[in-house]
Scaffold this active site. Structure first.
Site, short mmCIF file in Angstrom:
data_model
loop_
_atom_site.label_atom_id
_atom_site.label_comp_id
_atom_site.label_asym_id
_atom_site.label_seq_id
_atom_site.Cartn_x
_atom_site.Cartn_y
_atom_site.Cartn_z
N GLU A 60 0.82 -1.22 0.00
CA GLU A 60 0.00 0.00 0.00
C GLU A 60 0.85 1.27 0.00
OE1 GLU A 60 -0.72 -2.69 1.78
OE2 GLU A 60 -2.65 -3.22 0.89
N HIS A 129 -10.43 -5.74 8.00
CA HIS A 129 -11.13 -5.53 6.74
C HIS A 129 -12.34 -4.61 6.89
CE1 HIS A 129 -8.59 -8.88 5.71
NE2 HIS A 129 -9.00 -8.88 4.46
#
Length: 325
Positions: A60, A129
């Protein structure tokens, strides 16, 4: 008009902007041939080629660094963080770099970057998540934070986000991806960022909310109506900046307000909205501004998720509490 789910509307928005502007690039983990973990980018690489829709390494921080560099050289990156709980890996890039670019360069450089990411509970995902981390973004000056609750809003808001010259964090609640369809124009259209939408008009109490909690609040409003209480439901759509003008006008009419969020009480944006209502409309209030939130704990494992998340009953209880104050 076409009947679209939210995921279809999001795909359509990206397709629209890829067609309109050759500087728009879409990238992230598995967004190419696979079309992303939720298939939000399905078919886009085939249509626009590997140079404009492409996969990145599982990193990321690298994705955000690439987006910053591309934004500085004239592109309009649409980067995907596969799940928003992974934003911790790129906080410096998002909150420390792209958010400050225009200010630190005296307006000479911009970060016209859209950070797309799924988030939110109710679908039994693994740890990290489902986390509701929109508050971290909303408390980072220089970022706009957008959270649609319907397919129609999703398309118009995403097109506006991609066209914006400042970085926009565009959060997509996973529970809403395929939960319902509605009519969405097939042609392009935009919805102004920073403008709330009154999803249900009422006169007795104002419910301010966003994301999946819009639908929870609308269900609560329907049940409240059976008891003679007409609730006005405001969908913020953009949680930074917040459209306080629309909220205050509603509170002047109803004289009562609650703020509903899925995030923990100490997180999200409910506390800030409640404080602003108290500061700007104290003489119109006939009760304290109350909040409906999740508990102040780490997001639970899926077995406890349904108990932990705010529900319709919670909204009804708080609405009646301000009515009966």
């Amino acid at each position: 008009m076409a009947q679209m789910t939210m995921i279809q509307a999001i795909t359509d928005a990206m397709r629209t902007e890829l067609k309109n502007d050759e500087d728009v690039l879409v990238f992230g983990e598995d967004v190419g041939l696979n079309g992303g973990v939720f298939r939000a980018t399905e078919g886009l690489q085939e249509e626009f080629g590997e140079e404009r829709v492409f996969d990145t390494p599982l990193a990321e921080s690298g994705i955000s660094g690439l987006a910053i560099g591309l934004g500085l050289t004239g592109f309009r990156p649409v980067m995907e963080i596969q799940f928003f709980g992974f934003v911790f890996e790129t906080m410096d890039g998002v909150a420390g770099q792209m958010a400050r670019m225009r200010y630190r360069s005296g307006g000479n450089y911009h970060s016209p970057i859209t950070v797309r990411s799924p988030f939110g509970g109710g679908v039994k995902t693994p740890e990290l998540h489902a986390d509701n981390l929109e508050g971290l973004m909303a408390q980072s000056p220089g970022l706009k934070v957008v959270i649609p609750s319907t397919p129609y809003d999703a398309k118009g808001l995403l097109i506006s986000s991609i066209r914006d010259n400042d970085p926009v964090v565009f959060l997509e609640h996973m529970k809403l991806y395929r939960s319902f369809r509605e009519e969405v124009p097939e042609e392009e259209y935009t919805i102004e960022l920073g403008k709330a939408d009154i999803k249900r008009e009422g006169k007795d109490v104002t419910i301010v909310t966003y994301g999946a909690m819009v639908h929870t609040s609308l269900r609560a409003a329907d049940e409240l109506a059976e008891d003679g209480i007409e609730a006005e439901v405001i969908d913020l759509r953009t949680v930074s900046p917040v459209d306080m003008e629309t909220i205050i006008e509603s509170v002047k009419k109803t004289n009562r307000a609650i703020v509903v969020q899925e995030a923990q009480r100490q997180a999200g944006i409910a506390a800030n909205v409640a404080a602003d209502i108290s500061e700007e409309a104290i003489l119109h209030l006939e009760a304290p501004v109350l909040r409906v939130t999740a508990p102040d704990t780490v997001y639970p494992f899926s077995a406890a998720e349904d108990v932990w998340l705010p529900g319709t009953k919670d909204v009804i209880e708080k609405a009646k509490a301000v009515i009966d104050f």
